[in-house]
Design a protein around this motif. Sequence first.
Motif, PDB file in Angstrom:
ATOM      1  N   VAL A 146       0.858  -1.184   0.000  1.00 18.31           N
ATOM      2  CA  VAL A 146       0.000   0.000   0.000  1.00 18.31           C
ATOM      3  C   VAL A 146       0.891   1.228   0.000  1.00 18.31           C
ATOM      4  CG1 VAL A 146      -1.721   1.325   1.278  1.00 18.31           C
ATOM      5  CG2 VAL A 146      -1.875  -1.167   1.211  1.00 18.31           C
ATOM      6  N   VAL A 147       0.671   2.114  -0.974  1.00 18.72           N
ATOM      7  CA  VAL A 147       1.441   3.352  -1.074  1.00 18.72           C
ATOM      8  C   VAL A 147       0.494   4.513  -0.819  1.00 18.72           C
ATOM      9  CG1 VAL A 147       2.958   4.769  -2.509  1.00 18.72           C
ATOM     10  CG2 VAL A 147       2.959   2.271  -2.779  1.00 18.72           C
ATOM     11  N   GLU A 148       0.739   5.257   0.255  1.00 20.29           N
ATOM     12  CA  GLU A 148      -0.125   6.356   0.661  1.00 20.29           C
ATOM     13  C   GLU A 148       0.547   7.691   0.348  1.00 20.29           C
ATOM     14  OE1 GLU A 148      -2.322   4.268   4.490  1.00 20.29           O
ATOM     15  OE2 GLU A 148      -0.413   5.328   4.817  1.00 20.29           O
ATOM     16  N   ASP A 149      -0.127   8.505  -0.446  1.00 15.15           N
ATOM     17  CA  ASP A 149       0.363   9.832  -0.825  1.00 15.15           C
ATOM     18  C   ASP A 149      -0.415  10.871  -0.027  1.00 15.15           C
ATOM     19  OD1 ASP A 149       1.217  12.158  -2.047  1.00 15.15           O
ATOM     20  OD2 ASP A 149       0.046  11.840  -3.873  1.00 15.15           O
ATOM     21  N   ASP A 150       0.175  11.337   1.057  1.00 14.73           N
ATOM     22  CA  ASP A 150      -0.495  12.295   1.938  1.00 14.73           C
ATOM     23  C   ASP A 150      -0.060  13.714   1.579  1.00 14.73           C
ATOM     24  OD1 ASP A 150      -1.921  13.475   3.973  1.00 14.73           O
ATOM     25  OD2 ASP A 150      -0.533  12.889   5.563  1.00 14.73           O
TER      26      ASP A 150
END
Length: 453
Positions: A261-265
């Motif tokens: 899972v790659v989260e771009d915040d």
Amino acid sequence: MTAVLSALEQRLDHPTAKGLAHAVSAAIRDGELVAGDRLPPIRTVAAQLALSPTTVSAAWALLARSGAVHADGRRGTTILDQGGATGGRYRQALRHEAAFTLDLSTGVPDPALLPSLGAVLAQLTSAPTTGSYLDDPVLPALADTLREDWPYAAANLAVVDGAMDAMDLIVRTTLRFGDRVVVEDPGFPPLVDLLESVGVQLVGVPLDDEGLELSALEDALREPVAAVFLQPRAQNPVGVTITTARAEAIAALLDGTDTLVVEDDSAAGLSAEALVSLGRWRPEHTAYIRSFSKSHGPDLRLAALSAPAALHRALTARRELGQGWSSRLLQQVLLGLLTSETARTEVARASVTYAARRAHVVDALAARGVVVPGTEGINIWVPVHDETAAVVRLASRGIGVAAGAPFRLGAAEVGGTDGHVRVTVGAATGDLDAVADALADAALAGGRQGRAR
């Protein structure tokens, strides 16, 4: 034709769609196939290489998604120029046909709401020297500051040149041609451009009020998925922030898999909502990216990321072959901004201002019969009857917006009500009611009254 088939046969290591796609890619790289060449018909290739037509068709589809070929039905499949510029969706989203009095198309923050750099820059005269190649790639004091409110315990932190640099490193380190990758639909055009450039299979999952739709994600996971890319707060363009319940449900669906899972915040610092990261449940399978472009300044070009140990080592090794590290001088500037009480106050004030602008325009649109999804962020996703008509109508009034098409994987329904424009309402100043009037008018352009309601 015979020469092309021979070239493919020599390079075909595995009798699969991915293997055939690799063979074509190798032939292009070796100069056996050049821009403008046509691939043989599917049935001819299948017969010559002892493959099924379905396998060949799937390989052509992989190549088309990667931008290597263009499939045009009965006219055949043509090799495309591999030396041309990429980033098609991103260029479309930012394409300007005219100058605007009020440009709400860019997705960038209001410069007037960025924290002042004066005091922080003045402090650099006493900052540590930056003349060594051998210092830690991350300033220890900056790492300590970041960990104070990191969403989960992360042993490995890195600082890179913005969120897209982080995603580029992750994509090119972990993903392979033909991998299935879940993305939000609608989503962030540069990410889609990046993923398409490495030839992955994109699986779009729509959003509801709490984040990725669970039923659609469950369907996507019926086959192996290498990675899931999502924006946990103020999703661009829709403005949805993932809830704790939804994040936990997604983690449960992924339980037992190696899916990353790659989260771009990108909304860090400007979101009023507490961050919910899947790293809380899947720390060994989550890469979390925190960008400071919208909160502290796009030209800082800095983002921080955490990743599982093996991925962190791979990213570090890849960077060592290129830029090595992000400027420690810029890291000192960011550290000064994150620890300055004045800068913190300025960022908090910006967050409140953006929220007020968004609420004013969204409420005004609702009063005019145009309902906008999402809850926060500097962008809003405005439903329109006809995207082209809406963009042109607004341009005629001096207002620039981005058409929705580059943000979607699928096409809008022709004649339907699922067309959209993305509006960077955070950049709207002056008479916000007039902006809402123009947007409501544009929402109905090209269709009957009430179609956008």
